[in-house]
Design a protein around this motif. Structure first.
Motif, PDB file in Angstrom:
ATOM      1  N   HIS A 159       0.805  -1.222   0.000  1.00 14.57           N
ATOM      2  CA  HIS A 159       0.000   0.000   0.000  1.00 14.57           C
ATOM      3  C   HIS A 159       0.842   1.279   0.000  1.00 14.57           C
ATOM      4  CE1 HIS A 159      -3.700  -2.205   0.294  1.00 14.57           C
ATOM      5  NE2 HIS A 159      -3.252  -2.877   1.342  1.00 14.57           N
ATOM      6  N   THR A 160       2.155   1.127  -0.134  1.00 10.61           N
ATOM      7  CA  THR A 160       3.016   2.292  -0.309  1.00 10.61           C
ATOM      8  C   THR A 160       3.132   2.548  -1.810  1.00 10.61           C
ATOM      9  OG1 THR A 160       4.234   1.811   1.730  1.00 10.61           O
ATOM     10  CG2 THR A 160       5.292   3.282   0.142  1.00 10.61           C
ATOM     11  N   THR A 161       2.297   3.429  -2.292  1.00 11.54           N
ATOM     12  CA  THR A 161       2.212   3.723  -3.726  1.00 11.54           C
ATOM     13  C   THR A 161       2.391   5.230  -3.931  1.00 11.54           C
ATOM     14  OG1 THR A 161      -0.176   4.118  -3.718  1.00 11.54           O
ATOM     15  CG2 THR A 161       0.538   1.834  -3.944  1.00 11.54           C
ATOM     16  N   GLY A 162       2.123   5.681  -5.093  1.00  7.16           N
ATOM     17  CA  GLY A 162       2.228   7.122  -5.355  1.00  7.16           C
ATOM     18  C   GLY A 162       1.157   7.928  -4.662  1.00  7.16           C
ATOM     19  N   SER A 163       0.045   7.288  -4.308  1.00  9.24           N
ATOM     20  CA  SER A 163      -1.079   8.023  -3.716  1.00  9.24           C
ATOM     21  C   SER A 163      -1.428   7.577  -2.299  1.00  9.24           C
ATOM     22  CB  SER A 163      -2.326   7.861  -4.599  1.00  9.24           C
ATOM     23  OG  SER A 163      -2.647   6.484  -4.753  1.00  9.24           O
ATOM     24  N   THR A 164      -0.861   6.471  -1.839  1.00 11.63           N
ATOM     25  CA  THR A 164      -1.147   5.985  -0.488  1.00 11.63           C
ATOM     26  C   THR A 164       0.143   5.585   0.231  1.00 11.63           C
ATOM     27  OG1 THR A 164      -1.438   3.684  -1.217  1.00 11.63           O
ATOM     28  CG2 THR A 164      -3.408   5.094  -1.165  1.00 11.63           C
ATOM     29  N   PHE A 165       0.028   5.453   1.552  1.00 10.52           N
ATOM     30  CA  PHE A 165       1.141   4.979   2.368  1.00 10.52           C
ATOM     31  C   PHE A 165       0.717   3.703   3.077  1.00 10.52           C
ATOM     32  CE2 PHE A 165       1.614   9.580   2.132  1.00 10.52           C
ATOM     33  CZ  PHE A 165       2.958   9.720   1.769  1.00 10.52           C
ATOM     34  N   GLY A 166       1.659   2.794   3.232  1.00 10.58           N
ATOM     35  CA  GLY A 166       1.352   1.555   3.932  1.00 10.58           C
ATOM     36  C   GLY A 166       1.448   1.680   5.435  1.00 10.58           C
ATOM     37  N   PHE A 167       2.473   2.427   5.912  1.00 13.13           N
ATOM     38  CA  PHE A 167       2.694   2.551   7.361  1.00 13.13           C
ATOM     39  C   PHE A 167       3.447   3.836   7.647  1.00 13.13           C
ATOM     40  CE2 PHE A 167       5.667   1.801  10.986  1.00 13.13           C
ATOM     41  CZ  PHE A 167       4.717   1.774  12.000  1.00 13.13           C
ATOM     42  N   PHE A 216      16.426  -1.125  14.113  1.00 15.44           N
ATOM     43  CA  PHE A 216      15.130  -1.432  13.507  1.00 15.44           C
ATOM     44  C   PHE A 216      14.382  -0.155  13.136  1.00 15.44           C
ATOM     45  CE2 PHE A 216      10.511  -1.973  14.045  1.00 15.44           C
ATOM     46  CZ  PHE A 216      10.270  -2.852  13.000  1.00 15.44           C
ATOM     47  N   ILE A 217      14.398   0.821  14.037  1.00 10.67           N
ATOM     48  CA  ILE A 217      13.729   2.099  13.745  1.00 10.67           C
ATOM     49  C   ILE A 217      14.376   2.761  12.528  1.00 10.67           C
ATOM     50  CG2 ILE A 217      13.260   4.407  14.660  1.00 10.67           C
ATOM     51  CD1 ILE A 217      13.291   3.032  17.496  1.00 10.67           C
ATOM     52  N   LYS A 218      15.690   2.708  12.492  1.00  8.95           N
ATOM     53  CA  LYS A 218      16.420   3.248  11.338  1.00  8.95           C
ATOM     54  C   LYS A 218      16.051   2.501  10.055  1.00  8.95           C
ATOM     55  CE  LYS A 218      21.202   3.676   9.662  1.00  8.95           C
ATOM     56  NZ  LYS A 218      22.628   3.447  10.017  1.00  8.95           N
ATOM     57  N   ASP A 219      15.904   1.179  10.166  1.00  7.67           N
ATOM     58  CA  ASP A 219      15.548   0.356   8.998  1.00  7.67           C
ATOM     59  C   ASP A 219      14.164   0.705   8.456  1.00  7.67           C
ATOM     60  OD1 ASP A 219      17.954  -0.943   9.063  1.00  7.67           O
ATOM     61  OD2 ASP A 219      17.185  -2.762  10.032  1.00  7.67           O
ATOM     62  N   LEU A 220      13.244   1.098   9.339  1.00 12.43           N
ATOM     63  CA  LEU A 220      11.914   1.480   8.862  1.00 12.43           C
ATOM     64  C   LEU A 220      12.000   2.617   7.846  1.00 12.43           C
ATOM     65  CD1 LEU A 220       9.870   1.355  12.202  1.00 12.43           C
ATOM     66  CD2 LEU A 220       9.641  -0.201  10.258  1.00 12.43           C
ATOM     67  N   ARG A 221      13.008   3.455   8.014  1.00 12.08           N
ATOM     68  CA  ARG A 221      13.200   4.562   7.074  1.00 12.08           C
ATOM     69  C   ARG A 221      14.055   4.168   5.875  1.00 12.08           C
ATOM     70  NH1 ARG A 221      13.942  10.463   9.161  1.00 12.08           N
ATOM     71  NH2 ARG A 221      11.689  10.153   9.063  1.00 12.08           N
ATOM     72  N   PHE A 222      15.228   3.600   6.131  1.00 15.11           N
ATOM     73  CA  PHE A 222      16.196   3.442   5.051  1.00 15.11           C
ATOM     74  C   PHE A 222      16.219   2.056   4.402  1.00 15.11           C
ATOM     75  CE2 PHE A 222      18.116   6.823   7.753  1.00 15.11           C
ATOM     76  CZ  PHE A 222      18.026   7.852   6.826  1.00 15.11           C
ATOM     77  N   ARG A 223      15.931   1.004   5.137  1.00 13.19           N
ATOM     78  CA  ARG A 223      15.960  -0.351   4.552  1.00 13.19           C
ATOM     79  C   ARG A 223      14.618  -0.738   3.950  1.00 13.19           C
ATOM     80  NH1 ARG A 223      17.199  -5.986   7.894  1.00 13.19           N
ATOM     81  NH2 ARG A 223      16.874  -7.413   6.129  1.00 13.19           N
ATOM     82  N   TYR A 224      13.558  -0.492   4.709  1.00 17.22           N
ATOM     83  CA  TYR A 224      12.222  -0.875   4.236  1.00 17.22           C
ATOM     84  C   TYR A 224      11.511   0.259   3.499  1.00 17.22           C
ATOM     85  CZ  TYR A 224      13.163  -4.566   7.648  1.00 17.22           C
ATOM     86  OH  TYR A 224      13.738  -5.591   8.353  1.00 17.22           O
ATOM     87  N   ASN A 225      12.064   1.467   3.593  1.00 19.08           N
ATOM     88  CA  ASN A 225      11.522   2.628   2.867  1.00 19.08           C
ATOM     89  C   ASN A 225      10.033   2.861   3.150  1.00 19.08           C
ATOM     90  OD1 ASN A 225      14.006   3.238   1.426  1.00 19.08           O
ATOM     91  ND2 ASN A 225      13.593   1.388   0.235  1.00 19.08           N
ATOM     92  N   LEU A 226       9.658   2.737   4.434  1.00 14.47           N
ATOM     93  CA  LEU A 226       8.249   2.899   4.795  1.00 14.47           C
ATOM     94  C   LEU A 226       7.930   4.294   5.336  1.00 14.47           C
ATOM     95  CD1 LEU A 226       7.486  -0.527   6.548  1.00 14.47           C
ATOM     96  CD2 LEU A 226       6.941   0.171   4.203  1.00 14.47           C
ATOM     97  N   VAL A 227       8.864   4.866   6.106  1.00 18.24           N
ATOM     98  CA  VAL A 227       8.600   6.146   6.767  1.00 18.24           C
ATOM     99  C   VAL A 227       9.547   7.201   6.203  1.00 18.24           C
ATOM    100  CG1 VAL A 227       8.376   7.343   8.974  1.00 18.24           C
ATOM    101  CG2 VAL A 227       7.976   4.871   8.859  1.00 18.24           C
ATOM    102  N   PRO A 228       9.083   8.042   5.302  1.00 21.38           N
ATOM    103  CA  PRO A 228       9.957   9.033   4.666  1.00 21.38           C
ATOM    104  C   PRO A 228      10.434  10.108   5.648  1.00 21.38           C
ATOM    105  CG  PRO A 228       7.905   8.744   3.439  1.00 21.38           C
ATOM    106  CD  PRO A 228       7.732   8.069   4.760  1.00 21.38           C
TER     107      PRO A 228
END
Length: 398
Positions: A159-167, A216-228
């Motif tokens: 659900h992380t797309t151009g118009s929505t976010f997954g998390f 893990f918190i860092k990975d949410l941003r840079f590894r999994y690319n979930l939280v910009p």
């Protein structure tokens, strides 16, 4: 003559029995009306007059600490957050409640709530309701909450797309991140001494635990690319209200706005992060009723406090304002309420936010460490954690 004396004695007895107690509260709206209705009922059944006085939330603690020894504070306060207990207990203004409650009463409470209102080995108030963060999901995108990290990551990426976010969530705030530290091994911020009290010399956020959680918190941003970059509470909360976010970590304080936005949401624990040794479990903030140790009508004050936090009355309190009770019987009565049911499951996984004064010295260094870790993909997590621990120890003098 004897009859006259008997009537006089009866009158004096009734006057002493009736007496008066004063209640301070920060409640407003329907919750204040609920409290006033409880006061009227107690007056009828006990003969004790109850005066309810509204005091701004930010004024209650200091006003009570300074006023209680001078006879200028309420007989009881409805309600205080449990992390005020340390300062108030050290000031000697709280009446220990253990001798007033039965084992069956304590058995009806979530153990974590009893722990929250215990300081120095004594129960210093009667816990009533709690709040924590949880995984809140939009059923438009997530039909069933993810039970494993793999399920969560798949949903978030899908659900992380151009118009929505997954998390998204308030990634820079330690309060919202404690569950990850707990999952990687920190039972709380501080360990306990031999008597079971929190010991500020035993900091649990450092070492391997801190490094894994921060990574893990860092990975949410840079590894999994979930939280910009740039996502904070306002951004995440706004995206969820706009219907553009599948999952968020947030608390019950946000649900009124989600309902107004007509979001069909569910509530669940966050899945256990990868490589963690324990389930995710958040901080709990518990609120309850405390009694003035200097009260001149202590018995009536305690009886009114016990009435307020009975399972039956906590059900009506929930219906007045939506607060989530820590009474098991109240939660059972409200089990068809998805908010109560969802957060009650999460509460069982959580731990009380430390109620000792030293906790105030932790938030700043902890928040700085998280901010440094998520600024750059090459940030040195081990060094950041070491510096955080050193700064906290210096601040608390341990």
């Amino acid at each position: 003559m004897r009859k006259a004396l008997a009537v006089l004695a009866l009158g004096l007895s009734l006057a002493l029995a009736q007496g008066k107690i004063t209640v301070w509260t920060h409640f407003g709206g329907p919750e204040l009306e609920w409290l006033k209705a409880q006061a009227k009922t107690f007056e009828k059944t006990s003969g004790t007059k109850v005066e309810v006085v509204e005091v701004p939330f930010g004024d209650i603690k200091q006003k009570f600490i300074l006023g209680a020894p001078q006879g200028q504070a309420a007989d009881l306060v409805v309600s205080i957050p449990h992390d005020w207990l340390g300062e108030m207990a050290q000031a000697g203004v709280l009446e220990p409640m253990g001798k007033y409650v039965t084992s069956s009463y304590l058995a009806d409470l979530q153990p974590v709530a009893v722990e929250a209102f215990t300081f120095g080995g004594k129960l210093l108030g009667l816990p009533a309701f709690a709040e924590s963060v949880a995984l809140i999901y939009n059923k438009k995108y997530v039909k069933e909450p993810p039970k494993t990290w793999e399920e969560f990551l798949d949903l978030a990426r899908r659900h992380t797309t151009g118009s929505t976010f997954g998390f998204l969530y308030n990634i820079g705030d330690p309060y919202f991140n404690f569950g990850f530290f707990r999952a990687y091994g920190a039972e709380n911020v501080f360990g306990k001494d031999a008597r079971g009290n929190l010991d500020p010399s035993k900091l649990l956020l450092g070492g391997e635990v801190g490094e894994k959680a921060l990574q893990f918190i860092k990975d949410l941003r840079f590894r999994y690319n979930l939280v910009p970059e740039g996502v904070d509470y306002g951004v995440a909360d706004g995206a969820f209200k706009d219907g553009a976010l599948a999952m968020i970590i947030n608390g019950p304080w946000a649900l009124g706005d989600y309902k107004k936005a007509k979001i069909d949401f569910g509530i669940a624990p966050f899945p256990t992060p990868p490589g963690a040794k324990n389930p995710w479990g958040p901080f709990l903030g518990v609120q309850g009723v405390v009694v003035n140790a200097y009260s001149k009508n202590k018995t009536a004050a305690v009886n009114f406090a016990k009435t307020l936090v009975s399972g039956k009355n906590l059900v009506s309190f929930n219906q007045a304002g939506g607060r989530i009770p820590v009474s098991k019987s109240a939660a059972k009565s409200l089990e068809k309420d998805p908010v109560v049911a969802g957060f009650s499951r999460v509460f069982a996984l959580g731990t009380p936010m430390p109620n000792i004064p030293e906790m105030g010295k932790v938030w700043g260094p902890w928040g700085n460490a998280i901010s440094l870790a998520i600024q750059r993909p090459d940030s040195n997590v081990k060094k950041i954690v070491e510096d955080m621990v050193a700064e906290i120890r210096k601040a608390i003098g341990r």
